[in-house]
Design a protein around this motif. Structure first.
Motif, PDB file in Angstrom:
ATOM      1  N   SER A  59      51.545  16.195  34.220  1.00 49.19           N
ATOM      2  CA  SER A  59      52.020  17.487  33.744  1.00 49.19           C
ATOM      3  C   SER A  59      53.077  17.211  32.693  1.00 49.19           C
ATOM      4  N   SER A  60      52.893  17.778  31.512  1.00 48.20           N
ATOM      5  CA  SER A  60      53.778  17.491  30.381  1.00 48.20           C
ATOM      6  C   SER A  60      53.889  15.990  30.137  1.00 48.20           C
ATOM      7  N   THR A  95      48.475  27.797  38.145  1.00 50.54           N
ATOM      8  CA  THR A  95      48.435  26.606  37.302  1.00 50.54           C
ATOM      9  C   THR A  95      47.006  26.371  36.788  1.00 50.54           C
ATOM     10  N   ASN A 113      48.837  22.554  33.777  1.00 50.85           N
ATOM     11  CA  ASN A 113      49.641  23.415  32.935  1.00 50.85           C
ATOM     12  C   ASN A 113      50.154  24.556  33.802  1.00 50.85           C
TER      13      ASN A 113
END
Lengths: 160, 265, 272
Positions: A59-60, A95, A113
């Motif tokens: 994530s990220s 998500t 995300n």
């Protein structure tokens, strides 16, 4: 060679060997320092491309878990991917999970995300919104035949 | 009449039957060895002496070889990776090849030729000079007093040696890559750490070295125990130990690798 | 031969032995050793005398007949009982079979360390006493490789009697020794046996040396006992084999020539 000298040398040898094992575990590799047993989340994809078991979940760009299992559901004919996520990273219910590729030809991973809901995913929950892997051949044929790239309304199908 | 056909076939058949018989024999020996192993741990100094004999005495050859293997990996790896513009990934390549394959396998081969052969020679000579029989007549089980400590000494020494080998190899790769060629120190280590997985790479490599240790130690002890009690018999047993250990390590490595690393990206 | 009494250490009665029942190596063996006796088993090479020794120490089991040693019927012993039995037995191997990786002291201490829980100081005293008995107390720190053949045999003897056995077996104790060492070993065998009040059995083909020290002799030949008696009886024996053996005649019942066709035929006939 007296027994005392032998003991001393065996001690030195053991210290060297254990130091080497520690070096390999801590300096050469990374021991996953997870804060507890990971929680499991299920996702469904039309196409997982080249995703493999134990591929990272990010994530990220930060690794938050691993792909724990992949199987084909013969009722819906969709791929069920099980994600094991570190409990240190809770995610909201809305998500979106996507199968992404690091670089142009790199390994595939699952990208999460997060949405904006207050309710968090619990173990055993399902992520409903997914985005399948980009299949390069489909992309090229779409481009060649110049077919309309009008996402047919199916949110989870591949997008150009 | 058909002798030229049947004779070689019969010969091959006899050899296969003999090999299977020998495998059964070695497994029975293994079972007896395990049953007689109690003393190896209650009288620890017997086993410690064998760790000294197989482990400590192999340290120098393991450390020097590990260093050289790592240095070669540094040179070759950098040359290859450079073509793809990823010289920074040198650390990954050195560490992965050592932890997964070269550490356990090369350390195992060196261990078999340095320590395994010595164990076979020692036990074989004890047999040839009736020392084992004398022990048995003094109501001391030679399996428990002679064979088991050597077996366990080898089983304990070898994984430690493999870990030391891999560590020295990583240092060798670092020496060539970072100090001599000039790969960035930080990216060498950080790329290595990011890509080497503790459970997949380090633990599996360690499991490999334990399996090789069991195989080599068993072969070495068995060949010594089973040898013909003459000078020629002992020298043949030593040769068999080295050859069989090498073949067993390579075959087991293939089997283990196909189980451990199959289906991984 | 005296009648049976309580102090019989070894009694073999009508023993038959072979590695398989169709190939009998020894048959009709009657053999006795009493406490305090030194008994020799003599015979040519390959006559089965070492096999007889292995029957006495329980390494081989007979096809038929009974082997009773120190009151135990060896046929019925379990593995643990066999080991318990062997602790009361001392054995000297042909070439000593000393442990080459330990010193003379550790070799003699080996049975004591394995079978007793004695403190180190007592083990040390016992080992030095045993070594003193064979005259090698000064060599305690040496390794077997540094000893001469005769000295190594003496150390092995000290090790064999370390636990004060009731029966001591010697497999070719004189093989390969010079005359001086030979005399020393012979005297030691006699002296240790008398000091321990034990019984001794020695397998040998060294006639003159053994006849001086033993009480009784069995002659083994062709799978059986062909003669027995005290040394004096043996010296006077008329049995052709014993006569050949004791007086070392090259030809006799044991022929000089290995079985072959007559020489003239071999030389003239052409076929080898």
């Amino acid at each position: 060679m007296s027994r005392k000298t032998i003991d001393l040398w065996v001690g030195i040898f053991a210290v060297l060997g254990i130091a080497a094992i520690f070096f390999l575990s801590l300096r050469v590799s990374t021991v996953q320092t997870s804060s507890g047993a990971p929680y499991t989340v299920y996702t469904w994809f039309d196409n997982i491309g080249g995703l493999k078991v134990r591929a990272p979940v990010k994530s990220s760009g930060v690794v938050v878990g691993r792909v724990a299992g992949i199987r084909l559901d013969t009722q819906k004919y969709r791929a069920e991917v099980t994600l094991a996520i570190d409990p240190a990273y809770p995610f909201p219910r809305d998500t979106v999970a996507a199968i992404l590729t690091s670089g142009l030809l790199g390994e595939q991973y699952v990208g999460l995300n997060p949405g904006g809901e207050d309710d968090m995913l619990a173990s055993g929950d399902t992520i409903t919104m997914t985005q399948s892997a980009v299949v390069l051949e489909n992309l090229i044929s779409q481009f060649l035949y110049n077919s309309a790239a009008n996402g047919s309304g199916d949110k989870s199908s591949s997008q150009p | 009449m058909m002798d030229w056909v049947t004779e070689p076939l019969r010969h091959i058949g006899a050899r296969i039957i003999n090999a299977i018989w020998r495998l059964g024999f070695i497994l029975r020996f293994f079972a007896a060895l395990l049953l007689a192993s109690g003393q190896s741990f209650t009288r620890l100094h017997l086993t410690l002496r064998e760790i000294w004999f197989t482990g400590v005495l192999s340290l120098s050859i393991i450390m020097v070889s590990g260093m050289f293997i790592g240095m070669v990996l540094g040179l070759q790896g950098y040359e290859i990776l450079q073509r793809f513009g990823s010289g920074d990934a040198l650390g990954i390549m050195v560490a992965l090849s050592l932890a997964r394959e070269l550490g356990p396998v090369v350390a195992g081969l060196l261990f078999a030729s340095r320590a395994g052969s010595a164990v076979t020679a020692e036990i074989g000579l004890m047999k040839a000079t009736e020392q084992l029989q004398a022990m048995d007549m003094m109501a001391v089980n030679p399996l428990a007093r002679v064979a088991a400590p050597r077996f366990w000494g080898g089983v304990i020494s070898m994984p430690l040696l493999a870990a030391i080998f891999s560590t020295m190899g990583v240092f060798g790769g670092w020496l060539i890559g970072v100090v001599v060629i000039g790969v960035d120190h930080g990216s060498f280590w950080s790329q290595m750490q990011a890509s080497v997985d503790f459970r997949i790479d380090i633990v599996n490599g360690f499991i490999k070295s334990v399996v090789f240790a069991l195989a080599v130690s068993l072969i070495a002890v068995f060949e010594g125990y089973d040898c013909h009690p003459t000078a020629e018999g002992v020298s043949r047993a030593i040769t068999r130990t080295v050859v069989q250990s090498a073949l067993t390590i390579l075959a087991l490595d293939f089997i283990l690798t196909s189980f451990m690393f199959r289906g991984l990206s | 031969m005296t009648t049976a009494t309580g102090d019989e250490l070894v009694v073999l009665q009508d023993v038959r032995f072979g590695y398989d029942p169709h190939h009998v190596l020894l048959s009709n063996i009657h053999f006795r050793v009493r406490r305090g006796q030194v008994v020799a088993i003599m015979g040519g090479s390959g006559s089965g005398k070492t096999t007889l020794l292995r029957l006495i120490c329980g390494q081989h089991a007979p096809i038929s007949g009974s082997v009773r040693v120190m009151g135990k019927d060896l046929g019925s012993l379990t593995h643990a009982e066999k080991y318990a039995f062997r602790r009361r037995l001392g054995m000297l191997f042909q070439f000593g079979a000393l442990f080459t990786d330990s010193t003379v002291f550790e070799n003699v201490a080996f049975p004591l360390r394995e079978h007793t829980q004695l403190p180190e100081s007592i083990i040390r005293d016992l080992v030095l006493l045993k070594l003193n008995a064979v005259g090698l107390r000064g060599a305690a720190h040496l390794y077997p490789a540094e000893l001469s053949g005769g000295m190594a045999r003496r150390v092995a003897l000290a090790r064999a009697v370390a636990l004060d056995p009731e029966l001591i077996l010697y497999d070719e104790p004189f093989a390969g020794l010079d005359p001086i060492s030979l005399g020393i070993i012979g005297q030691l065998i006699r002296r240790l046996n008398d000091a321990l009040g034990a019984g001794s059995v020695l397998v040998t083909h060294d006639v003159s040396e053994s006849l001086d020290i033993v009480d009784y002799v069995y002659f083994v030949s062709e799978g059986g006992i062909v003669a027995e008696g005290t040394p004096d009886e043996i010296r006077a024996a008329t049995h052709p084999f014993v006569d050949q053996f004791v007086h070392a005649r090259p030809d006799g019942p044991v022929p000089f020539h290995y079985a072959a066709e007559p020489l003239a035929q071999a030389l003239l006939g052409g076929t080898p």
